[in-house]
Design a protein around this motif. Structure first.
Motif, PDB file in Angstrom:
ATOM      1  N   CYS A 110       0.763  -1.054  -0.068  1.00  0.00           N
ATOM      2  CA  CYS A 110       0.001   0.091   0.118  1.00  0.00           C
ATOM      3  C   CYS A 110       0.925   1.416   0.031  1.00  0.00           C
ATOM      4  O   CYS A 110       0.600   2.234  -0.555  1.00  0.00           O
ATOM      5  N   ALA A 111       2.067   1.307   0.669  1.00  0.00           N
ATOM      6  CA  ALA A 111       3.070   2.326   0.644  1.00  0.00           C
ATOM      7  C   ALA A 111       3.419   2.568  -0.891  1.00  0.00           C
ATOM      8  O   ALA A 111       3.471   3.892  -1.212  1.00  0.00           O
ATOM      9  N   VAL A 112       3.842   1.471  -1.628  1.00  0.00           N
ATOM     10  CA  VAL A 112       3.998   1.753  -3.073  1.00  0.00           C
ATOM     11  C   VAL A 112       2.653   2.213  -3.822  1.00  0.00           C
ATOM     12  O   VAL A 112       2.983   3.134  -4.708  1.00  0.00           O
ATOM     13  N   HIS A 113       1.699   1.989  -3.529  1.00  0.00           N
ATOM     14  CA  HIS A 113       0.192   1.995  -4.336  1.00  0.00           C
ATOM     15  C   HIS A 113       0.096   3.683  -4.048  1.00  0.00           C
ATOM     16  O   HIS A 113      -0.365   4.251  -4.921  1.00  0.00           O
ATOM     17  N   THR A 114       0.537   4.108  -3.009  1.00  0.00           N
ATOM     18  CA  THR A 114       0.361   5.487  -2.721  1.00  0.00           C
ATOM     19  C   THR A 114       0.801   6.621  -3.803  1.00  0.00           C
ATOM     20  O   THR A 114       0.679   7.805  -3.907  1.00  0.00           O
ATOM     21  N   LEU A 115       1.985   6.002  -4.303  1.00  0.00           N
ATOM     22  CA  LEU A 115       2.614   6.793  -5.281  1.00  0.00           C
ATOM     23  C   LEU A 115       2.412   6.431  -6.787  1.00  0.00           C
ATOM     24  O   LEU A 115       3.022   7.030  -7.695  1.00  0.00           O
ATOM     25  N   LEU A 116       1.523   5.577  -6.834  1.00  0.00           N
ATOM     26  CA  LEU A 116       0.907   5.260  -8.323  1.00  0.00           C
ATOM     27  C   LEU A 116      -0.175   5.990  -9.023  1.00  0.00           C
ATOM     28  O   LEU A 116      -1.163   6.259  -8.245  1.00  0.00           O
ATOM     29  N   PRO A 117      -0.166   6.553 -10.113  1.00  0.00           N
ATOM     30  CA  PRO A 117      -1.340   7.203 -10.607  1.00  0.00           C
ATOM     31  C   PRO A 117      -2.544   6.208 -10.948  1.00  0.00           C
ATOM     32  O   PRO A 117      -2.399   5.089 -10.989  1.00  0.00           O
ATOM     33  N   ALA A 118      -3.673   6.806 -11.426  1.00  0.00           N
ATOM     34  CA  ALA A 118      -4.726   6.208 -11.593  1.00  0.00           C
ATOM     35  C   ALA A 118      -4.439   5.238 -12.901  1.00  0.00           C
ATOM     36  O   ALA A 118      -3.669   5.581 -13.720  1.00  0.00           O
ATOM     37  N   GLY A 119      -5.192   3.925 -12.812  1.00  0.00           N
ATOM     38  CA  GLY A 119      -4.952   2.972 -13.695  1.00  0.00           C
ATOM     39  C   GLY A 119      -3.717   2.251 -13.588  1.00  0.00           C
ATOM     40  O   GLY A 119      -3.438   1.260 -14.372  1.00  0.00           O
ATOM     41  N   VAL A 120      -2.881   2.384 -12.945  1.00  0.00           N
ATOM     42  CA  VAL A 120      -1.428   1.659 -12.423  1.00  0.00           C
ATOM     43  C   VAL A 120      -1.537   0.868 -11.137  1.00  0.00           C
ATOM     44  O   VAL A 120      -2.052   1.489 -10.391  1.00  0.00           O
ATOM     45  N   GLY A 121      -1.319  -0.376 -11.329  1.00  0.00           N
ATOM     46  CA  GLY A 121      -1.338  -1.348  -9.988  1.00  0.00           C
ATOM     47  C   GLY A 121       0.029  -1.954  -9.680  1.00  0.00           C
ATOM     48  O   GLY A 121       1.285  -1.438 -10.409  1.00  0.00           O
ATOM     49  N   TYR A 122       0.212  -2.650  -9.063  1.00  0.00           N
ATOM     50  CA  TYR A 122       1.207  -3.422  -8.542  1.00  0.00           C
ATOM     51  C   TYR A 122       1.121  -4.927  -7.987  1.00  0.00           C
ATOM     52  O   TYR A 122      -0.194  -5.191  -7.677  1.00  0.00           O
ATOM     53  N   THR A 123       1.957  -5.449  -7.962  1.00  0.00           N
ATOM     54  CA  THR A 123       1.843  -6.971  -7.264  1.00  0.00           C
ATOM     55  C   THR A 123       3.262  -7.097  -6.745  1.00  0.00           C
ATOM     56  O   THR A 123       4.544  -6.767  -7.357  1.00  0.00           O
ATOM     57  N   THR A 124       3.379  -7.771  -5.567  1.00  0.00           N
ATOM     58  CA  THR A 124       4.603  -8.424  -4.976  1.00  0.00           C
ATOM     59  C   THR A 124       5.440  -9.249  -5.757  1.00  0.00           C
ATOM     60  O   THR A 124       4.705 -10.302  -6.235  1.00  0.00           O
ATOM     61  N   THR A 125       6.619  -8.915  -6.093  1.00  0.00           N
ATOM     62  CA  THR A 125       7.263 -10.195  -6.566  1.00  0.00           C
ATOM     63  C   THR A 125       8.226 -10.972  -5.692  1.00  0.00           C
ATOM     64  O   THR A 125       8.533 -12.140  -5.990  1.00  0.00           O
TER      65      THR A 125
END
Length: 169
Positions: A97-112
């Protein structure tokens, strides 16, 4: 079977959660920070994992997310302490979620990958534990974060780090 070895009365815990597809739909069109702020404000339901494991987003700002959990016996492994997977899940949530706070709309993430270090055992009766996740790096394709899990008195129980794949459309 003797009285000392007989099973105790079973405990019961019921969890309910919102449709995760609906929650994901509410994320569309919002930056990660706006989405998490809406969740913190109660405008968006928390995800099923938070309901089932009973932990909550407590604070969020750019590059930082804080979760809280009160260790309870429903978190226990067979040897009478909180299962390491529960702790790793809370660490992963805070870092992701800390990473998510820096992502713009439409951009996601997944833990590798996720590294967790357990410093001391966690049991019920410790009060509220806070897990603070902070971003170390966000790039075009990857991000890195770290987190600590501490007690009300500042005692460190676990810490971790992760790398995330940034998912751009």
């Amino acid at each position: 079977m003797t009285k000392e070895s007989s099973p105790q009365t079973p405990r019961e815990r019921t969890a309910t959660w919102s449709d995760p597809r609906r929650v994901a739909d509410l994320a569309r069109g919002r930056s990660g920070l706006d989405f998490l702020r809406a969740m913190l404000a109660g405008e968006i339901p928390r995800p099923p994992v938070g309901e089932v494991l009973a932990y909550d987003l407590a604070e969020v700002e750019e590059g930082r997310a804080v979760f809280e959990i009160v260790p309870a016996e429903h978190h226990y492994n067979p040897i009478g302490s909180v299962h390491g997977g529960v702790i790793a899940t809370v660490l992963d949530s805070a870092m992701g979620c800390a990473v998510h706070t820096l992502l713009p709309a439409g951009v996601g993430y997944t833990t590798t990958d996720l590294t967790t270090t357990f410093v001391r055992g966690v049991r019920s009766g410790l009060g509220t534990l806070r897990c603070v996740g902070e971003v170390m790096h966000v790039g075009g394709r990857t991000a890195s974060a770290r987190a600590t899990l501490v007690g009300e008195d500042g005692t460190l129980y676990a810490h971790g780090s992760c790398n995330c794949l940034v998912l751009r459309p």
